[in-house]
Design a protein around this motif. Structure first.
Motif, short mmCIF file in Angstrom:
data_model
loop_
_atom_site.label_atom_id
_atom_site.label_comp_id
_atom_site.label_asym_id
_atom_site.label_seq_id
_atom_site.Cartn_x
_atom_site.Cartn_y
_atom_site.Cartn_z
N ASP A 68 0.84 -1.20 0.00
CA ASP A 68 0.00 0.00 0.00
C ASP A 68 0.87 1.24 0.00
O ASP A 68 1.96 1.26 0.61
CB ASP A 68 -0.91 0.03 1.24
CG ASP A 68 -1.84 -1.17 1.29
OD1 ASP A 68 -2.29 -1.62 0.23
OD2 ASP A 68 -2.10 -1.67 2.41
N GLY A 90 -8.92 7.77 -0.01
CA GLY A 90 -9.33 6.38 0.17
C GLY A 90 -10.81 6.17 -0.10
O GLY A 90 -11.22 5.17 -0.71
N THR A 93 -11.28 6.41 -4.02
CA THR A 93 -10.62 5.43 -4.88
C THR A 93 -10.69 4.00 -4.37
O THR A 93 -10.47 3.06 -5.13
CB THR A 93 -9.14 5.79 -5.06
OG1 THR A 93 -8.47 5.68 -3.80
CG2 THR A 93 -8.99 7.22 -5.59
N LYS A 95 -8.53 2.85 -2.39
CA LYS A 95 -7.14 2.45 -2.17
C LYS A 95 -6.71 2.76 -0.74
O LYS A 95 -7.13 3.76 -0.16
CB LYS A 95 -6.22 3.19 -3.15
CG LYS A 95 -6.48 2.86 -4.60
CD LYS A 95 -5.53 3.63 -5.52
CE LYS A 95 -5.78 3.29 -6.98
NZ LYS A 95 -4.87 4.05 -7.89
N LYS A 96 -5.88 1.88 -0.20
CA LYS A 96 -5.35 2.09 1.14
C LYS A 96 -4.05 2.88 1.07
O LYS A 96 -3.18 2.60 0.25
CB LYS A 96 -5.08 0.74 1.81
CG LYS A 96 -6.32 -0.12 2.00
CD LYS A 96 -5.94 -1.47 2.56
CE LYS A 96 -7.16 -2.38 2.67
NZ LYS A 96 -6.79 -3.74 3.14
N GLU A 285 1.82 3.52 -10.68
CA GLU A 285 0.41 3.24 -10.37
C GLU A 285 -0.01 3.71 -9.00
O GLU A 285 -1.19 3.97 -8.75
CB GLU A 285 0.12 1.74 -10.52
CG GLU A 285 0.86 0.83 -9.54
CD GLU A 285 2.20 0.38 -10.08
OE1 GLU A 285 2.69 -0.68 -9.63
OE2 GLU A 285 2.77 1.07 -10.95
N HIS A 286 0.94 3.84 -8.07
CA HIS A 286 0.62 4.32 -6.73
C HIS A 286 0.80 5.84 -6.60
O HIS A 286 -0.06 6.53 -6.04
CB HIS A 286 1.52 3.64 -5.69
CG HIS A 286 1.12 2.26 -5.33
ND1 HIS A 286 -0.19 1.86 -5.24
CD2 HIS A 286 1.87 1.18 -5.02
CE1 HIS A 286 -0.24 0.59 -4.89
NE2 HIS A 286 1.01 0.15 -4.76
N TYR A 290 -1.97 9.66 -6.58
CA TYR A 290 -2.01 10.32 -5.27
C TYR A 290 -1.52 11.76 -5.38
O TYR A 290 -2.12 12.68 -4.80
CB TYR A 290 -1.18 9.54 -4.27
CG TYR A 290 -1.27 10.08 -2.86
CD1 TYR A 290 -2.39 9.86 -2.07
CD2 TYR A 290 -0.22 10.83 -2.31
CE1 TYR A 290 -2.48 10.35 -0.78
CE2 TYR A 290 -0.29 11.33 -1.02
CZ TYR A 290 -1.43 11.09 -0.26
OH TYR A 290 -1.51 11.60 1.01
#
Length: 326
Positions: A68, A90, A93, A95-96, A285-286, A290
């Motif tokens: 994560d 979060g 999306t 996502k964590k 991708e991360h 963000y």
């Protein structure tokens, strides 16, 4: 230094990285049997007391990055806006993202050792142990001059503030106040970095006034300032705001300019510092989604509650992040 001695300085930080009770915005797993320090040594392959000066010996491994997105470092960013922005991210999306507090060293060590995607610094990157890394400014931290609410003084010049810091001025009568000693309380913050307050007030000198009191922690600094009726000190608005709202401290203007957040007047306010994200490895991708969210207009409004936001265009010009530029 022994392993036990080394672990004391970063115990809370490493516990948070391990997900065993740390403040994060994700799901914490069950506590492993090995200690956080054992796990960090195993991941780095070194039996050492980790410090910025030893980072060159650590070998970066992209596979060691957490699954994560993880951010580690100054709690000025965490408390100021990252917690709120990341929670919203979060929700939007699914996502964590983990946001773990600490200090500039913690952010640097985590990013350089591959334990976090981003490190957070409340000090300039250039001239610091983070020099040479990729980085982006996110906001300006407002540094406020604080004293007791009972003190009649409402304004101080930057020159006089420097003279207090050097010990040249030690009485409030020279600042428009009562004939009382100035209880100047210095915050020993980020000693190995070009910390903005120290850089602005000491003018190249190595130490504060001999008469100054000292505090090594944010909370201790603010408590000491609130304790003395004729105190004077400088701290981040992010941390000082609760004390001011409770009436325990008040903020002075500098040269007639108040440190008002979200007001054009603040642009001329002379005392502030950078809030930066640094990274050693780029994970498209991360990290790109963000960052795009952080520089969105919606998050700019969140940042503006306690700090001064920086637009994406400005950040790319000021920082060094070629992967994000593409």
């Amino acid at each position: 230094m022994s392993e036990e001695g080394c672990s004391k300085g970063r115990r809370n930080f490493l516990i948070a990285l391990g997900g065993i009770g740390g403040a994060s915005l994700g799901l914490a797993g069950a506590a492993p049997r090995e200690t956080p320090m054992d796990r960090f040594y195993r991941a780095s392959g070194k039996n050492m007391c980790v410090s910025p000066s030893s980072l060159s010996t650590l070998r970066l491994d992209p596979g060691a990055l957490p699954n994560d997105l993880t951010l580690v470092g100054t709690r000025l960013m965490k408390l100021g806006f990252l917690d709120e922005a990341t929670q919203l991210y979060g929700q939007r999306t699914g996502k964590k993202v983990r946001v773990i507090g600490g200090g500039c060293d913690d952010g640097l060590i985590s990013a350089r050792s591959g334990k976090a995607h981003f490190g957070e610094l409340c000090c300039p990157v250039e001239g610091s142990p983070a020099a040479g890394m990729h980085w982006l400014p996110v906001a300006h931290d407002v540094k406020v001059v604080l004293t007791s609410p009972d003190n009649p003084v409402r304004n101080i010049s930057m020159d006089n503030l420097r003279r207090v810091a050097s010990g040249e001025i030690q009485n409030w009568r020279y600042l428009g106040g009562a004939d009382r000693p100035v209880v100047f309380i210095a915050h020993n913050h980020c000693p190995t970095y070009l910390e903005p307050v120290r850089s602005a007030l000491l003018n190249g000198r190595e130490s504060w006034a001999k008469s100054a009191m000292h505090s090594n922690t944010d909370s201790g600094h603010l408590r000491q300032l609130a304790r003395f009726s004729h105190s004077l000190g400088v701290d981040s608005w992010v941390l000082a705001m609760p004390y001011v709202k409770r009436g325990q401290l008040k903020v002075l203007s500098i040269d007639g300019i108040p440190p008002v957040i979200g007001n054009k007047t603040q642009a001329d306010y002379p005392l502030r510092g950078p809030l930066n994200l640094i990274f050693a490895l780029w994970v498209e991708e991360h990290m790109r989604p963000y960052l795009d969210f952080l520089y969105s207009e919606e998050v700019q409004q969140i940042i503006a509650k306690r700090a001064v936001p920086i637009l994406r265009k400005e950040a790319l010009t000021q920082g060094s992040a070629p992967e994000y530029r593409g």
